[in-house]
Design a protein around this motif. Structure first.
Motif, PDB file in Angstrom:
ATOM      1  N   TYR A   1       0.848  -1.190   0.000  1.00 28.96           N
ATOM      2  CA  TYR A   1       0.000   0.000   0.000  1.00 28.96           C
ATOM      3  C   TYR A   1       0.887   1.245   0.000  1.00 28.96           C
ATOM      4  O   TYR A   1       1.793   1.367   0.825  1.00 28.96           O
ATOM      5  CB  TYR A   1      -0.920   0.006   1.226  1.00 28.96           C
ATOM      6  N   PHE A   2       0.599   2.146  -0.925  1.00 31.13           N
ATOM      7  CA  PHE A   2       1.359   3.383  -1.045  1.00 31.13           C
ATOM      8  C   PHE A   2       0.451   4.568  -0.742  1.00 31.13           C
ATOM      9  O   PHE A   2      -0.620   4.696  -1.331  1.00 31.13           O
ATOM     10  CB  PHE A   2       1.889   3.568  -2.472  1.00 31.13           C
ATOM     11  N   CYS A   3       0.890   5.430   0.155  1.00 27.22           N
ATOM     12  CA  CYS A   3       0.221   6.710   0.273  1.00 27.22           C
ATOM     13  C   CYS A   3       0.939   7.685  -0.651  1.00 27.22           C
ATOM     14  O   CYS A   3       2.086   7.442  -1.053  1.00 27.22           O
ATOM     15  CB  CYS A   3       0.225   7.224   1.707  1.00 27.22           C
ATOM     16  N   ALA A   4       0.262   8.747  -0.997  1.00 23.35           N
ATOM     17  CA  ALA A   4       0.854   9.731  -1.895  1.00 23.35           C
ATOM     18  C   ALA A   4       0.275  11.097  -1.589  1.00 23.35           C
ATOM     19  O   ALA A   4      -0.755  11.236  -0.909  1.00 23.35           O
ATOM     20  CB  ALA A   4       0.592   9.357  -3.350  1.00 23.35           C
ATOM     21  N   ALA A   5       0.950  12.104  -2.089  1.00 24.31           N
ATOM     22  CA  ALA A   5       0.464  13.466  -1.972  1.00 24.31           C
ATOM     23  C   ALA A   5       0.616  14.151  -3.315  1.00 24.31           C
ATOM     24  O   ALA A   5       1.599  13.919  -4.026  1.00 24.31           O
ATOM     25  CB  ALA A   5       1.245  14.228  -0.898  1.00 24.31           C
ATOM     26  N   LEU A   6      -0.376  14.961  -3.642  1.00 24.74           N
ATOM     27  CA  LEU A   6      -0.285  15.748  -4.871  1.00 24.74           C
ATOM     28  C   LEU A   6       0.625  16.924  -4.594  1.00 24.74           C
ATOM     29  O   LEU A   6       0.267  17.837  -3.849  1.00 24.74           O
ATOM     30  CB  LEU A   6      -1.666  16.231  -5.286  1.00 24.74           C
ATOM     31  N   THR A   7       1.808  16.874  -5.172  1.00 29.12           N
ATOM     32  CA  THR A   7       2.802  17.903  -4.892  1.00 29.12           C
ATOM     33  C   THR A   7       2.933  18.890  -6.042  1.00 29.12           C
ATOM     34  O   THR A   7       3.745  19.803  -6.005  1.00 29.12           O
ATOM     35  CB  THR A   7       4.171  17.261  -4.577  1.00 29.12           C
ATOM     36  N   GLY A   8       2.118  18.699  -7.070  1.00 29.74           N
ATOM     37  CA  GLY A   8       2.112  19.629  -8.185  1.00 29.74           C
ATOM     38  C   GLY A   8       0.685  19.751  -8.690  1.00 29.74           C
ATOM     39  O   GLY A   8       0.248  18.980  -9.533  1.00 29.74           O
ATOM     40  N   ALA A   9      -0.074  20.685  -8.138  1.00 29.59           N
ATOM     41  CA  ALA A   9      -1.511  20.744  -8.400  1.00 29.59           C
ATOM     42  C   ALA A   9      -1.845  20.902  -9.879  1.00 29.59           C
ATOM     43  O   ALA A   9      -2.811  20.344 -10.368  1.00 29.59           O
ATOM     44  CB  ALA A   9      -2.129  21.885  -7.603  1.00 29.59           C
ATOM     45  N   ASN A  10      -1.057  21.638 -10.634  1.00 29.07           N
ATOM     46  CA  ASN A  10      -1.364  21.851 -12.042  1.00 29.07           C
ATOM     47  C   ASN A  10      -0.737  20.804 -12.950  1.00 29.07           C
ATOM     48  O   ASN A  10      -0.938  20.839 -14.166  1.00 29.07           O
ATOM     49  CB  ASN A  10      -0.883  23.234 -12.481  1.00 29.07           C
ATOM     50  N   THR A  11       0.014  19.906 -12.382  1.00 27.05           N
ATOM     51  CA  THR A  11       0.734  18.930 -13.195  1.00 27.05           C
ATOM     52  C   THR A  11       0.323  17.497 -12.902  1.00 27.05           C
ATOM     53  O   THR A  11       0.696  16.603 -13.645  1.00 27.05           O
ATOM     54  CB  THR A  11       2.254  19.029 -12.950  1.00 27.05           C
ATOM     55  N   GLY A  12      -0.417  17.272 -11.858  1.00 28.22           N
ATOM     56  CA  GLY A  12      -0.773  15.912 -11.485  1.00 28.22           C
ATOM     57  C   GLY A  12       0.368  15.144 -10.867  1.00 28.22           C
ATOM     58  O   GLY A  12       0.305  13.929 -10.719  1.00 28.22           O
ATOM     59  N   LYS A  13       1.420  15.855 -10.471  1.00 29.42           N
ATOM     60  CA  LYS A  13       2.583  15.169  -9.936  1.00 29.42           C
ATOM     61  C   LYS A  13       2.288  14.620  -8.543  1.00 29.42           C
ATOM     62  O   LYS A  13       1.964  15.364  -7.626  1.00 29.42           O
ATOM     63  CB  LYS A  13       3.769  16.126  -9.857  1.00 29.42           C
ATOM     64  N   LEU A  14       2.402  13.314  -8.416  1.00 24.99           N
ATOM     65  CA  LEU A  14       2.227  12.643  -7.140  1.00 24.99           C
ATOM     66  C   LEU A  14       3.587  12.242  -6.584  1.00 24.99           C
ATOM     67  O   LEU A  14       4.430  11.731  -7.313  1.00 24.99           O
ATOM     68  CB  LEU A  14       1.375  11.388  -7.289  1.00 24.99           C
TER      69      LEU A  14
END
Lengths: 113, 114
Positions: free
Chosen positions: A88-101
């Protein structure tokens, strides 16, 4: 730079127990936090996600608890089943306009029957 | 069938060779990604394209170069591979929605560099 920290590295529970997986993040501007799971030999797939406007998100046996003040969130898997065994991987959206997780390092969950 | 497709499934090569991996999505998405998943399962984004335009370019060695012919295709070329390039390369796609969209992953290409 590790922006999303995940623990534990591995977790073993018995069938029927609740598994709790934890994550924390550093940047308060992150505003979308998905959990992906990956079964052996397969690709990651979205399980459930939350935005900080809520402090809880439920989908069947899976619940995300979110603490914005402490910058922590956790995944609770109720009534764990052997079929839940996966990474299981948690993630955070670190680039709101780029979809970078940015992903955590993953938690290997084993559910014993 | 609508999905993310990758070729090849596996590739074994020697240090210094050039390799190319292909990715195609039939989901109608407009954003595509390349991730590297190492032996410890760590997932790291390498590149992201939106409608053929590069929008994310992480700090990766210059021997890695993405190529997009249209919004449904995103290939990855590695010039002169190194042993540390051994990993699974995952392609993903999403419908750009201010970043909140689910990313769908392909089956991956496992690269082994001897």
């Amino acid at each position: 730079q590790q922006q999303v920290r995940q623990s534990p590295q591995s977790l073993t529970v018995w069938e029927g127990e609740t598994a709790i997986l934890n994550c924390s993040y550093e940047d308060s501007t992150f505003d979308y936090f998905p959990w992906y799971h990956q079964f052996p030999g397969e690709s990651p797939a979205l399980l459930i996600a939350i935005r900080p406007v809520s402090n809880k998100k439920e989908d069947g046996r899976f619940t995300i608890f979110f603490n914005k003040r402490e910058k922590k969130f956790s995944l609770h898997i109720a009534d764990s089943q052997p079929g839940d065994s996966a990474t299981y991987f948690c993630a955070a959206l670190t680039g709101a306009n780029t979809g970078k997780l940015t992903f955590g390092h993953g938690t290997i969950l084993r559910v014993h029957p | 069938e609508t999905a993310v497709f990758q070729t090849p499934n596996y590739h074994v090569t020697q240090v210094g060779n050039e390799v190319s991996f292909n990715c195609k999505q039939t989901l109608g998405h407009d954003t595509m990604y390349w991730y590297k998943q190492d032996s410890k399962k760590l997932l790291k984004i390498m590149f992201s394209y939106n409608n053929k335009q590069l929008i994310v370019n992480e700090t990766v060695p210059r021997r890695f170069s993405p190529q997009s012919s249209d919004k449904a295709h995103l290939n990855l070329r590695i010039k002169s591979v190194e042993p540390e390039d051994s990993a699974v390369y995952l392609c993903a796609s999403s419908l750009r929605d201010w970043g909140y969209a689910e990313q769908f992953f392909g089956p991956g290409t496992r690269l082994t560099v001897l």
